[in-house]
Design a protein around this motif. Structure first.
Motif, PDB file in Angstrom:
ATOM      1  N   ASP A 219       0.814  -1.219   0.000  1.00  0.00           N
ATOM      2  CA  ASP A 219       0.000   0.000   0.000  1.00  0.00           C
ATOM      3  C   ASP A 219       0.847   1.269   0.000  1.00  0.00           C
ATOM      4  OD1 ASP A 219      -2.274  -1.509  -0.015  1.00  0.00           O
ATOM      5  OD2 ASP A 219      -2.535  -1.485   2.160  1.00  0.00           O
ATOM      6  N   THR A 220       1.963   1.248   0.737  1.00  0.00           N
ATOM      7  CA  THR A 220       2.764   2.463   0.873  1.00  0.00           C
ATOM      8  C   THR A 220       3.994   2.483  -0.025  1.00  0.00           C
ATOM      9  OG1 THR A 220       4.067   1.492   2.672  1.00  0.00           O
ATOM     10  CG2 THR A 220       2.052   2.680   3.286  1.00  0.00           C
ATOM     11  N   ASN A 221       4.339   1.331  -0.624  1.00  0.00           N
ATOM     12  CA  ASN A 221       5.528   1.219  -1.467  1.00  0.00           C
ATOM     13  C   ASN A 221       6.808   1.551  -0.706  1.00  0.00           C
ATOM     14  OD1 ASN A 221       4.004   0.548  -3.779  1.00  0.00           O
ATOM     15  ND2 ASN A 221       3.606   2.704  -4.186  1.00  0.00           N
ATOM     16  N   LYS A 222       6.783   1.386   0.600  1.00  0.00           N
ATOM     17  CA  LYS A 222       7.949   1.662   1.431  1.00  0.00           C
ATOM     18  C   LYS A 222       8.203   0.478   2.361  1.00  0.00           C
ATOM     19  CE  LYS A 222       7.196   6.678   1.499  1.00  0.00           C
ATOM     20  NZ  LYS A 222       6.964   7.863   2.371  1.00  0.00           N
ATOM     21  N   ALA A 223       9.340   0.562   3.070  1.00  0.00           N
ATOM     22  CA  ALA A 223       9.635  -0.471   4.056  1.00  0.00           C
ATOM     23  C   ALA A 223       8.533  -0.502   5.097  1.00  0.00           C
ATOM     24  CB  ALA A 223      10.975  -0.200   4.710  1.00  0.00           C
ATOM     25  N   CYS A 224       8.041  -1.712   5.417  1.00  0.00           N
ATOM     26  CA  CYS A 224       6.989  -1.845   6.412  1.00  0.00           C
ATOM     27  C   CYS A 224       7.509  -1.456   7.788  1.00  0.00           C
ATOM     28  CB  CYS A 224       6.466  -3.275   6.444  1.00  0.00           C
ATOM     29  SG  CYS A 224       5.792  -3.824   4.864  1.00  0.00           S
ATOM     30  N   ALA A 225       6.602  -0.990   8.626  1.00  0.00           N
ATOM     31  CA  ALA A 225       6.992  -0.519   9.950  1.00  0.00           C
ATOM     32  C   ALA A 225       7.615  -1.623  10.790  1.00  0.00           C
ATOM     33  CB  ALA A 225       5.774   0.063  10.663  1.00  0.00           C
ATOM     34  N   ASP A 226       7.207  -2.880  10.547  1.00  0.00           N
ATOM     35  CA  ASP A 226       7.713  -3.982  11.366  1.00  0.00           C
ATOM     36  C   ASP A 226       8.913  -4.679  10.729  1.00  0.00           C
ATOM     37  OD1 ASP A 226       6.366  -5.068   9.268  1.00  0.00           O
ATOM     38  OD2 ASP A 226       5.381  -6.637  10.416  1.00  0.00           O
ATOM     39  N   SER A 227       9.477  -4.106   9.678  1.00  0.00           N
ATOM     40  CA  SER A 227      10.610  -4.744   9.009  1.00  0.00           C
ATOM     41  C   SER A 227      11.896  -3.977   9.265  1.00  0.00           C
ATOM     42  CB  SER A 227      10.363  -4.834   7.500  1.00  0.00           C
ATOM     43  OG  SER A 227      10.380  -3.539   6.924  1.00  0.00           O
ATOM     44  N   THR A 228      12.988  -4.650   9.018  1.00  0.00           N
ATOM     45  CA  THR A 228      14.295  -4.036   9.169  1.00  0.00           C
ATOM     46  C   THR A 228      15.005  -4.026   7.824  1.00  0.00           C
ATOM     47  OG1 THR A 228      14.477  -4.819  11.448  1.00  0.00           O
ATOM     48  CG2 THR A 228      16.500  -4.140  10.375  1.00  0.00           C
ATOM     49  N   THR A 229      15.305  -2.834   7.320  1.00  0.00           N
ATOM     50  CA  THR A 229      16.029  -2.712   6.068  1.00  0.00           C
ATOM     51  C   THR A 229      17.513  -2.643   6.392  1.00  0.00           C
ATOM     52  OG1 THR A 229      14.178  -1.506   5.097  1.00  0.00           O
ATOM     53  CG2 THR A 229      16.290  -1.364   3.961  1.00  0.00           C
ATOM     54  N   SER A 230      18.157  -3.781   6.400  1.00  0.00           N
ATOM     55  CA  SER A 230      19.557  -3.786   6.800  1.00  0.00           C
ATOM     56  C   SER A 230      20.209  -5.089   6.391  1.00  0.00           C
ATOM     57  CB  SER A 230      19.685  -3.609   8.324  1.00  0.00           C
ATOM     58  OG  SER A 230      19.187  -4.757   8.995  1.00  0.00           O
ATOM     59  N   ALA A 231      21.506  -5.162   6.649  1.00  0.00           N
ATOM     60  CA  ALA A 231      22.247  -6.398   6.447  1.00  0.00           C
ATOM     61  C   ALA A 231      22.020  -7.302   7.654  1.00  0.00           C
ATOM     62  CB  ALA A 231      23.736  -6.076   6.288  1.00  0.00           C
ATOM     63  N   ILE A 232      22.541  -8.524   7.581  1.00  0.00           N
ATOM     64  CA  ILE A 232      22.410  -9.456   8.691  1.00  0.00           C
ATOM     65  C   ILE A 232      23.198  -8.924   9.881  1.00  0.00           C
ATOM     66  CG2 ILE A 232      22.767 -11.834   9.443  1.00  0.00           C
ATOM     67  CD1 ILE A 232      22.621 -12.653   6.508  1.00  0.00           C
ATOM     68  N   ALA A 233      22.519  -8.735  10.998  1.00  0.00           N
ATOM     69  CA  ALA A 233      23.127  -8.093  12.156  1.00  0.00           C
ATOM     70  C   ALA A 233      24.287  -8.927  12.708  1.00  0.00           C
ATOM     71  CB  ALA A 233      22.077  -7.880  13.250  1.00  0.00           C
ATOM     72  N   GLY A 234      25.405  -8.253  12.974  1.00  0.00           N
ATOM     73  CA  GLY A 234      26.533  -8.900  13.611  1.00  0.00           C
ATOM     74  C   GLY A 234      27.395  -9.751  12.708  1.00  0.00           C
ATOM     75  N   VAL A 235      27.081  -9.834  11.417  1.00  0.00           N
ATOM     76  CA  VAL A 235      27.861 -10.632  10.472  1.00  0.00           C
ATOM     77  C   VAL A 235      28.727  -9.696   9.638  1.00  0.00           C
ATOM     78  CG1 VAL A 235      27.771 -12.226   8.523  1.00  0.00           C
ATOM     79  CG2 VAL A 235      26.113 -12.430  10.386  1.00  0.00           C
ATOM     80  N   PRO A 236      30.042  -9.904   9.590  1.00  0.00           N
ATOM     81  CA  PRO A 236      30.915  -9.021   8.809  1.00  0.00           C
ATOM     82  C   PRO A 236      30.489  -8.958   7.346  1.00  0.00           C
ATOM     83  CG  PRO A 236      32.205 -10.468  10.223  1.00  0.00           C
ATOM     84  CD  PRO A 236      30.790 -10.964  10.283  1.00  0.00           C
ATOM     85  N   SER A 237      30.653  -7.796   6.736  1.00  0.00           N
ATOM     86  CA  SER A 237      30.237  -7.614   5.345  1.00  0.00           C
ATOM     87  C   SER A 237      30.967  -8.540   4.394  1.00  0.00           C
ATOM     88  CB  SER A 237      30.450  -6.159   4.923  1.00  0.00           C
ATOM     89  OG  SER A 237      31.815  -5.800   5.053  1.00  0.00           O
ATOM     90  N   LYS A 238      32.174  -8.979   4.750  1.00  0.00           N
ATOM     91  CA  LYS A 238      32.925  -9.880   3.878  1.00  0.00           C
ATOM     92  C   LYS A 238      32.257 -11.245   3.768  1.00  0.00           C
ATOM     93  CE  LYS A 238      36.013 -11.761   7.451  1.00  0.00           C
ATOM     94  NZ  LYS A 238      35.516 -13.138   7.305  1.00  0.00           N
ATOM     95  N   ASP A 239      31.362 -11.594   4.714  1.00  0.00           N
ATOM     96  CA  ASP A 239      30.714 -12.892   4.704  1.00  0.00           C
ATOM     97  C   ASP A 239      29.356 -12.881   4.027  1.00  0.00           C
ATOM     98  OD1 ASP A 239      32.769 -14.243   6.053  1.00  0.00           O
ATOM     99  OD2 ASP A 239      32.035 -13.557   7.995  1.00  0.00           O
TER     100      ASP A 239
END
Length: 323
Positions: free
Chosen positions: A107-127
């Motif tokens: 409906d909003t074409n945006k990230a939902c309020a209950d979602s997280t737009t991010s990489a996997i938390a705590g995992v180095p970017s090289k992985d």
């Protein structure tokens, strides 16, 4: 496309099981030809897909395979390689950057309020690199993620993107025994550059090392067409069938093992779409005369798994005098 990867022609084609073309339409907007990827079922009549003009970043589209009509579902930019419908149909999951995923509200074409737009938390970017598959599982509570360039499959919590485990790659938490019996220690890569890594079992079951195949019968079986298509998992070491799904068309419903014992009516049923969560279904049974004998609700099993439904037949109305 030509050698410079510029698209000159694109078609959306739907075939039936016999190979006949049901729908074929050119896929473009204005003078721009689009490429499509990541096809999934959205409903019985609609598919959802990612589409773009010459790159892997584009938008989500809905495609009505019966009419050939298509329209943009969201203006949010996504990686078109794969997208998955959220359980309630109000959103979809997809990768948005090389290391990030997002749940996009329709409906909003945006990230939902209950979602997280991010990489996997705590995992180095090289992985984590080149996420090309995002699959919500367990009623959207967890997510299976394919990190193609690091040869790893991650399972994370959807609420905060924290890692539950990694399978394969440098960050792998488990040893893997290949189909030849060779052992691959945690941190080594048994597979390389995996693509559509989907969960197709209960709990933590993911790739098994077995072979998957699908086909349809070229002739009748025991005098009749028993199924229109078959999906099977074959154990590599013994070549025995580990799992088999028969798909039936409109002439034979996807129902089997029907039995009636006294007043109890039972049958097995399967969802004709591969969906990661249990979905609601209804049934109605009639007698040979057309009288309603039973009806009710049930939940389809996830991942094409069979569901046994048991119903109590309605009592016949009395025709004689009451006592």
């Amino acid at each position: 496309m030509d050698e410079s990867d510029e698209e000159f022609s694109s078609w959306l084609v739907v075939l039936d099981y016999a190979g006949a073309i049901r729908t074929m339409v050119p896929f473009y907007e204005g003078k721009s030809v689009y490429r499509a990827a990541g096809f999934k079922m959205w409903s019985a009549a609609e598919m959802v897909m990612g589409a773009s003009r010459g790159s892997f970043m584009g938008w989500a589209y809905k495609f009505d395979w019966k009419t050939g009509d298509y329209a943009q579902l969201s203006t949010a930019s996504i990686n078109i390689h794969d997208l998955q419908k959220a359980k309630d149909g109000s959103a979809f999951w997809s990768a948005i950057k090389s290391e990030e995923i997002q749940k996009t509200c329709v409906d909003t074409n945006k990230a939902c309020a209950d979602s997280t737009t991010s990489a996997i938390a705590g995992v180095p970017s090289k992985d984590v690199d080149d996420i090309n598959h995002v699959q919500p599982i367990e009623d959207d509570a967890k997510i299976a993620i394919s990190s193609r360039s690091t040869n790893a499959i991650y399972k994370v919590w959807a609420s905060n993107m924290t890692k539950i485990w990694a399978l394969g790659g440098d960050d792998g938490d488990f040893g893997i025994i290949g189909y030849t019996g060779d052992y691959y220690a945690p941190g080594s890569s048994y597979w390389v550059g995996q693509h559509n890594a989907e969960c197709s079992g209960d709990n933590d079951r993911l790739p098994t090392g077995n072979m998957f195949a699908c086909w349809w019968p070229s002739e009748t079986i025991n005098g009749s067409d028993a199924y229109e298509a078959r999906v099977a998992e074959i154990t590599r070491s013994t070549m025995e069938t580990a799992f088999q799904l028969d798909i039936f068309g409109k002439e034979t419903p996807l129902v089997w093992d029907v039995a009636c014992d006294g007043r109890d009516l039972s049958f097995k049923v399967a969802n004709n779409f591969k969906q990661a969560s249990a979905y609601d279904g209804t049934y109605a049974a009639t007698s040979a005369k057309g009288d309603a004998v039973a009806s009710g609700d049930f939940a389809f099993g996830a991942h094409w798994r069979e569901k046994k439904v048991t119903a109590t037949r309605r009592a016949r109305p009395r025709t004689g005098p009451s006592r």
